[in-house]
Design a protein around this motif. Structure first.
Motif, mmCIF file in Angstrom:
data_model
loop_
_atom_site.group_PDB
_atom_site.id
_atom_site.type_symbol
_atom_site.label_atom_id
_atom_site.label_comp_id
_atom_site.label_asym_id
_atom_site.label_seq_id
_atom_site.Cartn_x
_atom_site.Cartn_y
_atom_site.Cartn_z
ATOM 1 N N LYS A 1 15.589 96.599 -3.140
ATOM 2 C CA LYS A 1 16.158 96.997 -1.847
ATOM 3 C C LYS A 1 16.113 98.508 -1.681
ATOM 4 C CE LYS A 1 19.261 93.147 -0.864
ATOM 5 N NZ LYS A 1 20.651 92.720 -0.690
ATOM 6 N N LEU A 2 16.367 99.235 -2.772
ATOM 7 C CA LEU A 2 16.294 100.699 -2.738
ATOM 8 C C LEU A 2 14.876 101.162 -2.419
ATOM 9 C CD1 LEU A 2 17.721 103.445 -3.232
ATOM 10 C CD2 LEU A 2 17.062 103.205 -5.642
ATOM 11 N N LEU A 3 13.884 100.546 -3.056
ATOM 12 C CA LEU A 3 12.485 100.900 -2.792
ATOM 13 C C LEU A 3 12.135 100.605 -1.334
ATOM 14 C CD1 LEU A 3 9.661 101.792 -3.706
ATOM 15 C CD2 LEU A 3 9.257 99.423 -4.448
ATOM 16 N N ARG A 4 12.545 99.448 -0.839
ATOM 17 C CA ARG A 4 12.246 99.097 0.555
ATOM 18 C C ARG A 4 12.893 100.081 1.512
ATOM 19 N NH1 ARG A 4 14.274 96.266 4.981
ATOM 20 N NH2 ARG A 4 12.593 95.433 6.283
ATOM 21 N N SER A 5 14.138 100.431 1.262
ATOM 22 C CA SER A 5 14.840 101.386 2.120
ATOM 23 C C SER A 5 14.114 102.734 2.150
ATOM 24 C CB SER A 5 16.278 101.561 1.627
ATOM 25 O OG SER A 5 16.940 102.538 2.365
ATOM 26 N N SER A 6 13.695 103.197 0.990
ATOM 27 C CA SER A 6 12.972 104.464 0.914
ATOM 28 C C SER A 6 11.641 104.381 1.661
ATOM 29 C CB SER A 6 12.746 104.835 -0.558
ATOM 30 O OG SER A 6 12.119 106.082 -0.657
ATOM 31 N N ALA A 7 10.935 103.258 1.498
ATOM 32 C CA ALA A 7 9.655 103.076 2.190
ATOM 33 C C ALA A 7 9.848 103.016 3.705
ATOM 34 C CB ALA A 7 8.957 101.819 1.685
ATOM 35 N N ILE A 8 10.854 102.277 4.157
ATOM 36 C CA ILE A 8 11.111 102.167 5.602
ATOM 37 C C ILE A 8 11.461 103.532 6.180
ATOM 38 C CG2 ILE A 8 12.668 101.174 7.350
ATOM 39 C CD1 ILE A 8 10.520 99.232 6.192
ATOM 40 N N ASN A 9 12.270 104.309 5.475
ATOM 41 C CA ASN A 9 12.579 105.664 5.948
ATOM 42 C C ASN A 9 11.317 106.498 6.069
ATOM 43 O OD1 ASN A 9 15.321 105.251 6.224
ATOM 44 N ND2 ASN A 9 15.790 105.929 4.153
ATOM 45 N N ALA A 10 10.414 106.380 5.112
ATOM 46 C CA ALA A 10 9.154 107.127 5.163
ATOM 47 C C ALA A 10 8.299 106.645 6.335
ATOM 48 C CB ALA A 10 8.400 106.973 3.849
ATOM 49 N N ASP B 1 -8.378 98.152 3.501
ATOM 50 C CA ASP B 1 -9.669 98.197 4.194
ATOM 51 C C ASP B 1 -9.547 98.581 5.657
ATOM 52 O OD1 ASP B 1 -11.022 97.532 1.884
ATOM 53 O OD2 ASP B 1 -11.289 95.406 2.415
ATOM 54 N N GLN B 2 -8.339 98.606 6.189
ATOM 55 C CA GLN B 2 -8.152 99.013 7.579
ATOM 56 C C GLN B 2 -8.436 100.506 7.702
ATOM 57 O OE1 GLN B 2 -7.727 96.488 9.794
ATOM 58 N NE2 GLN B 2 -7.924 95.398 7.837
ATOM 59 N N PRO B 3 -8.881 100.953 8.868
ATOM 60 C CA PRO B 3 -9.112 102.400 9.043
ATOM 61 C C PRO B 3 -7.848 103.187 8.728
ATOM 62 C CG PRO B 3 -9.891 101.137 10.943
ATOM 63 C CD PRO B 3 -9.148 100.180 10.059
ATOM 64 N N GLN B 4 -8.019 104.394 8.239
ATOM 65 C CA GLN B 4 -6.884 105.208 7.804
ATOM 66 C C GLN B 4 -5.819 105.348 8.891
ATOM 67 O OE1 GLN B 4 -6.533 106.046 4.682
ATOM 68 N NE2 GLN B 4 -4.658 107.214 4.871
ATOM 69 N N GLY B 5 -6.203 105.322 10.131
ATOM 70 C CA GLY B 5 -5.246 105.444 11.232
ATOM 71 C C GLY B 5 -4.458 104.170 11.500
ATOM 72 N N ILE B 6 -4.802 103.090 10.817
ATOM 73 C CA ILE B 6 -4.079 101.826 10.953
ATOM 74 C C ILE B 6 -3.178 101.661 9.735
ATOM 75 C CG2 ILE B 6 -4.268 99.307 11.102
ATOM 76 C CD1 ILE B 6 -5.352 100.763 13.567
ATOM 77 N N GLU B 7 -1.899 101.522 9.986
ATOM 78 C CA GLU B 7 -0.936 101.394 8.896
ATOM 79 C C GLU B 7 -0.216 100.057 9.003
ATOM 80 O OE1 GLU B 7 1.766 104.670 7.158
ATOM 81 O OE2 GLU B 7 2.906 103.798 8.810
ATOM 82 N N VAL B 8 -0.348 99.241 7.968
ATOM 83 C CA VAL B 8 0.420 98.012 7.882
ATOM 84 C C VAL B 8 1.718 98.408 7.187
ATOM 85 C CG1 VAL B 8 0.482 95.634 7.023
ATOM 86 C CG2 VAL B 8 -1.701 96.668 7.699
ATOM 87 N N GLY B 9 2.666 98.888 7.963
ATOM 88 C CA GLY B 9 3.882 99.442 7.400
ATOM 89 C C GLY B 9 4.621 98.481 6.491
ATOM 90 N N GLU B 10 4.704 97.226 6.928
ATOM 91 C CA GLU B 10 5.416 96.258 6.115
ATOM 92 C C GLU B 10 4.781 94.889 6.302
ATOM 93 O OE1 GLU B 10 9.838 95.828 4.561
ATOM 94 O OE2 GLU B 10 9.703 96.045 6.725
ATOM 95 N N LEU B 11 4.497 94.259 5.180
ATOM 96 C CA LEU B 11 3.896 92.929 5.175
ATOM 97 C C LEU B 11 4.736 92.035 4.274
ATOM 98 C CD1 LEU B 11 1.515 91.013 5.889
ATOM 99 C CD2 LEU B 11 0.364 91.894 3.854
ATOM 100 N N SER B 12 5.289 90.962 4.848
ATOM 101 C CA SER B 12 6.051 89.992 4.065
ATOM 102 C C SER B 12 5.255 88.704 4.003
ATOM 103 C CB SER B 12 7.407 89.715 4.696
ATOM 104 O OG SER B 12 8.242 90.842 4.573
ATOM 105 N N VAL B 13 5.092 88.167 2.792
ATOM 106 C CA VAL B 13 4.335 86.927 2.628
ATOM 107 C C VAL B 13 5.119 85.977 1.727
ATOM 108 C CG1 VAL B 13 2.058 87.901 3.034
ATOM 109 C CG2 VAL B 13 2.999 87.969 0.752
ATOM 110 N N TRP B 14 4.968 84.695 2.017
ATOM 111 C CA TRP B 14 5.726 83.680 1.296
ATOM 112 C C TRP B 14 4.870 82.428 1.237
ATOM 113 C CZ3 TRP B 14 10.341 84.469 -0.949
ATOM 114 C CH2 TRP B 14 11.079 83.370 -1.373
ATOM 115 N N CYS B 15 4.849 81.783 0.085
ATOM 116 C CA CYS B 15 4.094 80.553 -0.082
ATOM 117 C C CYS B 15 4.939 79.371 0.383
ATOM 118 C CB CYS B 15 3.703 80.396 -1.549
ATOM 119 S SG CYS B 15 2.636 78.977 -1.838
ATOM 120 N N THR B 16 4.371 78.529 1.246
ATOM 121 C CA THR B 16 5.132 77.394 1.767
ATOM 122 C C THR B 16 4.629 76.040 1.260
ATOM 123 O OG1 THR B 16 3.759 77.249 3.738
ATOM 124 C CG2 THR B 16 5.772 78.613 3.870
#
Length: 180
Positions: free
Chosen positions: A108-117, A162-177
């Motif tokens: 949670k601490l890492l996520r909070s720091s990343a989201i702030n960035a 692989d996305q162009p440098q100007g494209i940022e996938v800020g947060e990606l959540s994935v879950w196996c169903t």
């Protein structure tokens, strides 16, 4: 593209490293003398990543708050560089056992720091925060739940990179169903 990866010899880190040519990967793991539980090794990882002019840093290995320390320190060095990318391997999984609560709090601490960035409009370094559910690694081999494979997660990370440098996938959540 030169990629630095912590925990590159097992699980998720190994799967990511396997997607790139050997000469593109700079690995930092206990097996080659870098233990992120030791502050001197954390400092060396950051220094070597900068000195080797890596373009991407995959912040994968976990040990208490070391991931957050590495992320925040490297971001200070790369913050104004639009050619650099930091990928944090976080977690979407919440553990409630007495020994796992610390893991959940650290992530949670890492996520909070990343989201702030990510919210910092003056930042130029690309930040990608990946939040997988369970991933079939040695750490969770004993758990009987639906899991992603390290290779599936690595493919998603590669897609983000692989996305162009100007494209940022800020947060990606994935879950196996479904079970494989």
């Amino acid at each position: 593209m030169k990629i630095a990866i912590t925990g590159h010899t097992k699980g998720i880190g190994k799967a990511i490293a396997g997607l790139y040519y050997t000469d593109q990967v700079v690995g930092f793991s206990r097996s080659n003398g870098y233990d992120i539980s030791k502050s001197k090794d954390v400092k060396l990882i950051i220094e070597n990543t900068i000195e080797m002019d890596c373009d991407v840093f995959v912040n994968n290995a976990y040990n208490d708050t070391a991931q957050t320390t590495i992320f925040e320190t490297l971001l200070k060095h790369w913050n104004n560089n639009s050619t650099k990318t930091i990928v944090n391997i976080n977690s979407r999984t919440i553990y409630n056992g007495p020994n796992q609560r610390k893991y959940t709090a650290d992530k949670k601490l890492l996520r909070s720091s990343a989201i702030n960035a990510i919210r910092d409009i003056n930042r130029k370094c690309r930040v990608i925060n990946i939040n997988p559910g369970y991933v079939r690694t040695d750490m969770v081999a004993h758990v009987d739940v639906k899991m992603l494979t390290p290779e599936q997660l690595a493919a998603m990370i590669k897609w983000c990179l692989d996305q162009p440098q100007g494209i940022e996938v800020g947060e990606l959540s994935v879950w196996c169903t479904t079970l494989d």
